[in-house]
Design a protein around this motif. Structure first.
Motif, short mmCIF file in Angstrom:
data_model
loop_
_atom_site.label_atom_id
_atom_site.label_comp_id
_atom_site.label_asym_id
_atom_site.label_seq_id
_atom_site.Cartn_x
_atom_site.Cartn_y
_atom_site.Cartn_z
N ASP A 22 0.05 4.08 1.49
CA ASP A 22 -0.31 5.01 2.56
C ASP A 22 0.54 4.88 3.82
OD1 ASP A 22 -1.21 2.60 3.34
OD2 ASP A 22 -3.33 3.14 3.48
N ASP A 26 0.84 -1.20 0.00
CA ASP A 26 0.00 0.00 0.00
C ASP A 26 0.87 1.25 0.00
OD1 ASP A 26 -2.14 -1.66 0.14
OD2 ASP A 26 -2.75 -1.13 2.18
N ARG A 44 -3.03 5.35 9.59
CA ARG A 44 -2.92 6.21 8.43
C ARG A 44 -2.73 7.65 8.88
NH1 ARG A 44 -4.66 7.07 3.06
NH2 ARG A 44 -5.24 5.08 2.12
N GLN A 68 1.02 2.43 5.68
CA GLN A 68 0.50 1.54 6.73
C GLN A 68 1.29 0.23 6.78
OE1 GLN A 68 -4.05 2.02 5.94
NE2 GLN A 68 -3.71 2.10 8.14
MN MN Z 1 -4.60 1.82 4.11
#
Ligand code: MN
Ligand code: GDD
Length: 389
Positions: free
Chosen positions: A101, A99, A213, A103
């Motif tokens: 983001d 991902d 996040r 995370q």
């Molecule tokens: Mn995420």
């Protein structure tokens, strides 16, 4: 798809799908380049033409980072399909999915790649629940969803994964080559497209802690969860039973719990005895039973409306009309159940199981008949699919 990685192929291609991740991209690329310092790599950002211009930020970053490639998609949408698009143009010996983001913890990536390269695994999954892993700070609701999704994937697909919903994994180029033709790139379940459909793949897991996040927001929505459930059902049973019936039965199962909780609440509220002269039927105990049933009818209605029959759902004041229909059908279902039960009992059906076991088995059959007949009535009346040309 590039069939054979070139001689000077990077060790790993990191595919990172993005939708409105502009604020996360520069930091993500910093961290990935640092974590993969020792490993020839490329980073493929697959952006679905984000309104926040993630693709532009990524392209600008790419001007001074040789590792970065950007794929901006105009026509196609969706997380899994973005991952597949990235894999199609990847050159690496191994393909990683992460991902954008922040995370996912990039520091375990070299270990995951090494496991796949060594040949000990075809797929290595970054896992939130294996030893060394954790979900970090998650809301109770999110934990529950993840728990149910994991349980179902394990029960229905029998995948040897502790975190089958993970969007963080590495596959060998060879595994990708074998699996690619069967991939159904819908929704968030890209890992299951590999491991769920190809049981022969050797799987390894590496734990990490899922970070909260910081920028942007999650795209995980009830419709994504619904699509996930439908997909694992379809993977397991194909077209044998309608996947919608599976969701309906799942809601029904949750209704049993609500029913019992409602009964408990009823008992705590200690309803006053109503003296109607009708005898023991109006004992407060029965009122608690009816209270539980009614509560489960309401929760089943709402869950079915926003989940099972999402496309046909009622909105606004029409919610009430749908509820009236659902309530009537539910009451009718009780009548069906009681009648079938009585019929079977009177006919001496399953009496050879003994009176106790036979009683339970007959009631189970009666419940099933009521479930199916209610499903039939609800799909044909309450949530009838409106003809769309
Ligand atoms: Mn995420
Ligand atoms: N290109 C593209 N297109 N990227 C997308 C899309 C899309 O339609 N939808 C989401 N993404 C990207 C996001 O920008 C992010 O980088 C990544 O996919 C994960 O999306 P999130 O919206 O942050 O998902 P999440 O954190 O809630 O879900 C995570 O946990 C799930 C299981 O609980 C992800 O790791 C999922 O893959 C995982 O299934």
């Amino acid at each position: 798809m590039i069939d054979d990685s070139p001689v000077d192929a990077p060790v790993v291609s990191v595919i990172t799908p993005t939708f409105n991740e502009a604020a996360n991209i520069p930091e993500l690329l910093d961290r990935l380049d640092a974590a993969l310092d020792e490993m020839p790599h490329e980073i493929i950002v697959v952006d679905d033409d984000s309104p926040d211009r993630t693709w532009e930020i990524a392209e600008k970053e790419g001007e001074h980072r040789p590792s970065v490639r950007v794929l901006r998609r105009f026509a196609e949408r969706g997380l899994s399909s973005a991952v597949v698009s990235g894999m199609e143009i990847a050159r690496g010996q191994t393909l990683a999915v992460m991902d954008a983001d922040l995370q996912h913890d990039e520091s375990v990536l070299p270990e995951m790649v090494a496991l796949v390269r060594s040949g000990r695994a075809d797929v290595c999954v970054g896992t939130r629940s294996a030893s060394g892993g954790s979900y970090g700070e998650w809301s109770l609701g999110r934990r529950l969803v993840s728990w149910v999704a994991t349980l179902l994937a394990r029960l229905l697909l029998r995948v040897p994964l502790t975190d089958p919903m993970s969007g963080y994994f590495v596959v060998s180029r060879d595994a990708f080559r074998r699996c690619a033709p069967d991939i159904n790139p819908k929704g968030f379940k890209i890992l299951l497209e590999f491991v769920g459909r190809h049981k022969e793949l050797a799987v390894a897991e590496v734990g990490y802690t899922f970070r909260p996040r910081l920028h942007g927001e999650t795209k995980l929505s009830p419709s994504v969860i619904r699509a996930y459930l439908l997909a694992i059902f379809e993977m397991r049973f194909g077209r044998l039973v309608s996947p919608q019936f599976f969701l309906y039965a799942l809601v029904g199962a949750s209704g049993v719990i609500v029913n019992l909780v409602g009964f408990g609440i009823g008992e705590l509220l200690d309803f006053p005895r109503i003296d109607t002269g009708l005898g023991p039927r109006f004992d407060p105990l029965y009122i608690s039973v009816v209270f539980g049933i009614q509560l489960s009818i309401i929760s089943n209605y709402l869950l079915n409306n926003y989940f099972t029959f999402f496309e046909e759902r009622y909105r606004g004041v029409r919610l009430l009309w749908g509820f009236v229909l659902f309530e009537l059908i539910s009451i009718f279902g009780v009548v069906i159940q009681v009648s079938v039960f009585q019929f079977l009992q009177n006919a001496g059906f399953l009496s050879l199981l003994g009176s106790t076991l036979g009683k339970y088995a007959n009631n189970a059959i009666a419940i099933l008949v009521a479930l199916v007949s209610n499903y039939f009535l609800n799909t044909n009346y309450t949530w009838r699919r409106r003809a769309t040309g």
